[in-house]
Design an enzyme around this catalytic site. Structure first.
Site, PDB file in Angstrom:
ATOM      1  N   LYS A 105       0.766  -1.268  -0.219  1.00 32.50           N
ATOM      2  CA  LYS A 105       0.018  -0.038  -0.039  1.00 32.50           C
ATOM      3  C   LYS A 105       0.935   1.374  -0.035  1.00 32.50           C
ATOM      4  O   LYS A 105       0.568   2.226  -0.973  1.00 32.50           O
ATOM      5  CB  LYS A 105      -0.876  -0.137   1.191  1.00 32.50           C
ATOM      6  CG  LYS A 105      -1.900   0.968   1.252  1.00 32.50           C
ATOM      7  CD  LYS A 105      -2.766   0.792   2.390  1.00 32.50           C
ATOM      8  CE  LYS A 105      -3.335  -0.521   2.801  1.00 32.50           C
ATOM      9  NZ  LYS A 105      -4.221  -0.815   4.314  1.00 32.50           N
ATOM     10  N   SER A 143      -1.880   9.687   7.518  1.00 31.19           N
ATOM     11  CA  SER A 143      -0.821   9.422   8.566  1.00 31.19           C
ATOM     12  C   SER A 143       0.509  10.024   8.174  1.00 31.19           C
ATOM     13  O   SER A 143       1.202  10.531   9.303  1.00 31.19           O
ATOM     14  CB  SER A 143      -0.948   8.003   8.766  1.00 31.19           C
ATOM     15  OG  SER A 143      -1.790   7.522   9.709  1.00 31.19           O
ATOM     16  N   LYS A 178       2.612  -3.774  11.133  1.00 32.42           N
ATOM     17  CA  LYS A 178       1.280  -3.854  11.803  1.00 32.42           C
ATOM     18  C   LYS A 178       1.454  -4.379  13.174  1.00 32.42           C
ATOM     19  O   LYS A 178       2.539  -4.975  13.232  1.00 32.42           O
ATOM     20  CB  LYS A 178       0.390  -4.734  10.854  1.00 32.42           C
ATOM     21  CG  LYS A 178      -1.202  -4.500  10.908  1.00 32.42           C
ATOM     22  CD  LYS A 178      -1.665  -3.397  10.354  1.00 32.42           C
ATOM     23  CE  LYS A 178      -3.160  -2.995  10.509  1.00 32.42           C
ATOM     24  NZ  LYS A 178      -3.543  -2.117   9.565  1.00 32.42           N
TER      25      LYS A 178
END
Ligand code: NAD
Length: 428
Positions: free
Chosen positions: A92, A356, A104
């Site tokens: 991504k 972000s 993650k």
């Protein structure tokens, strides 16, 4: 590992390999996560007892920059799930050309069963356990399923206490008062909205004649459903973990959201109410929602919702994946054979990590942007990369998912080769 989520995710990558000329080094480097950490988090509960929770943080790849990825609180969190989510984050960030690798985290917990104080102790305990593994230039956290700005604030504060210096860059999605970015909370939905708006005219459609069903009514799905509703789309069905609602003429999504928000309990984190309690509509199960005859289906809850079992029932014409990994690779093939266009998670939900990134930049520069600046930059990124991936898909006659992986792989390959030594060893 035959049936793991990660090996299923890797199949999406394998399909892209024949359309790129990335080096063997790149393919080899991306086979496994770079580092996986499993921790135990002891939490003193309100009744005085001690409970130990399992937590994870995985950094998949950091060739293009520090690891970046959210933290999930859910009873089904496992190392395999976290590794898969970190794999998707890697692609991504590359697809959107953000200077990050993929990471993650998660804790295996049903957070709805904890008091607010227990939740805070758990969140701070998680940071105590992983503090040496993360950092503003190493690996940066963000919200995911059942985590939010308040939890990100606790995490940033705990990290700052450990490091004895204010460290806003280690966590994004923070409260605005702690260095959060305007627009971050709605960013995943806003980014998905820009992608949908870029794609819709290519199918000669207008919002007013477009019906939509959304599975998952949280930060991503609920916000997107409302953006679409306000833009004139006919949102006919929405659902949450307890079930869904359906109305042929469309739902008043703003009222549904108001109802959900009004049922937030004392904890101010999770809702007690469900969309099913809203009246004047038909009740549907999540399984029925996925099979509705709508123009656009938006899975925005969890992974593996559309599998080889229920993919034959899907009737939507376009699917925009707002959740990470909602469609298995076997289901993907079935949908493609049925002529259903799938717009992949690594593009559609990338608005969250894009803002972000903007938050991280603002924290490091000390200059804060207006909401208009944030959304303008987000729109530019989403439209630009959607168009690029669309062009690759048409050039090779491949799915948008495979095209997104081709696009990301080319960027990852450049970074991995730029570091590599193969040419040196191969030269005479
Ligand atoms: P959230 O916690 O705000 O909301 C999750 C929603 O899903 C809730 O409405 C919940 O009731 C619903 N849900 C849970 N289990 C369900 C089930 N079995 N069937 C139907 N609905 C169910 O989480 P979120 O942040 O909106 O995340 C949703 C998805 O979007 C996840 O896959 C997440 O990884 C992805 N995502 C989120 C972000 C972000 O910035 N928040 C960014 C990128 C991707």
């Amino acid at each position: 590992m035959a049936d793991s989520l990660l090996s299923d995710a890797a199949r999406q990558l394998e399909r892209a390999l024949k359309y790129t000329s990335v080096s063997e080094d790149t393919i080899e480097s991306l086979k496994f996560p770079k580092a996986s950490l499993t921790v135990s988090i002891p939490v003193r509960m309100d009744d005085g007892s001690l409970k130990v929770f399992q937590g994870y943080r995985v950094r998949y790849d950091d060739a293009r920059g520090p690891g970046k990825g959210g933290v999930r609180y859910h009873p089904n969190v496992s190392l395999d799930e976290v590794q898969s989510l970190s794999f998707w984050m890697t692609f991504k960030c590359a697809a959107l050309s953000l200077p990050f690798g993929g990471a993650k985290g998660g804790i295996t917990v049903n957070p709805k069963l904890l008091s607010r104080l227990e939740l805070e102790r758990l969140s701070r305990g998680y940071i105590d356990a992983i503090a040496d593994f993360i950092g503003a230039d190493v690996d940066i956290l963000a919200p995911d399923v059942y985590t939010n700005a308040m939890i990100m604030g606790w995490m940033m504060d705990q990290y700052s206490i450990i490091k004895r210096q204010l460290s806003p860059g280690v966590v994004t999605g923070k409260p605005i008062a702690m260095g959060g970015s305007l627009g971050r909370e709605a960013a995943t939905a806003t980014g998905a909205f820009y992608t949908i708006e870029t794609i819709l005219p290519k199918f000669d459609r207008v919002p007013q004649d477009t019906t939509v069903a959304v599975q998952g009514f949280g930060n991503a799905g609920g916000t997107l459903a409302e953006l679409l509703f306000k833009a004139g789309y006919k949102v006919v069905a929405v659902s949450d973990s307890q079930g869904g609602i359906y109305a042929t003429n469309g739902l008043d999504i703003s009222s549904v959201r108001q109802f959900k928000d009004s049922t937030r309990g004392m904890k101010a984190v999770y809702c007690d109410g469900t969309v099913c309690n809203v009246t004047d509509h038909e009740v549907v199960t999540n399984e029925e929602l996925l099979a509705l005859d709508v123009d656009i289906l938006i899975p925005a809850a969890l992974e593996k919702q559309i599998t080889a079992d229920n993919a034959p029932n899907v009737k939507a014409k376009l699917i925009f994946e707002v959740a990470n990994g909602p469609i298995t690779s076997a289901a993907d093939e079935i949908l493609e054979a049925k002529g259903i266009y799938v717009f992949p998670d690594i593009l559609v939900n990338a608005g969250g990590v894009t803002v972000s990134y903007f938050e991280w930049v603002q924290n490091r520069s000390g200059m804060y942007w207006t909401i208009a600046e944030v959304n303008q930059r987000l729109q530019h990124k989403m439209v630009e990369e959607t168009e690029r991936i669309w062009t690759i898909a048409h050039h090779h006659t491949i799915s948008m998912r495979t095209a997104a992986y081709v696009h990301a792989l080319d960027r990852l390959g450049e970074a991995i080769d730029a570091k590599g030594t193969r040419t040196y060893y191969n030269s005479p």
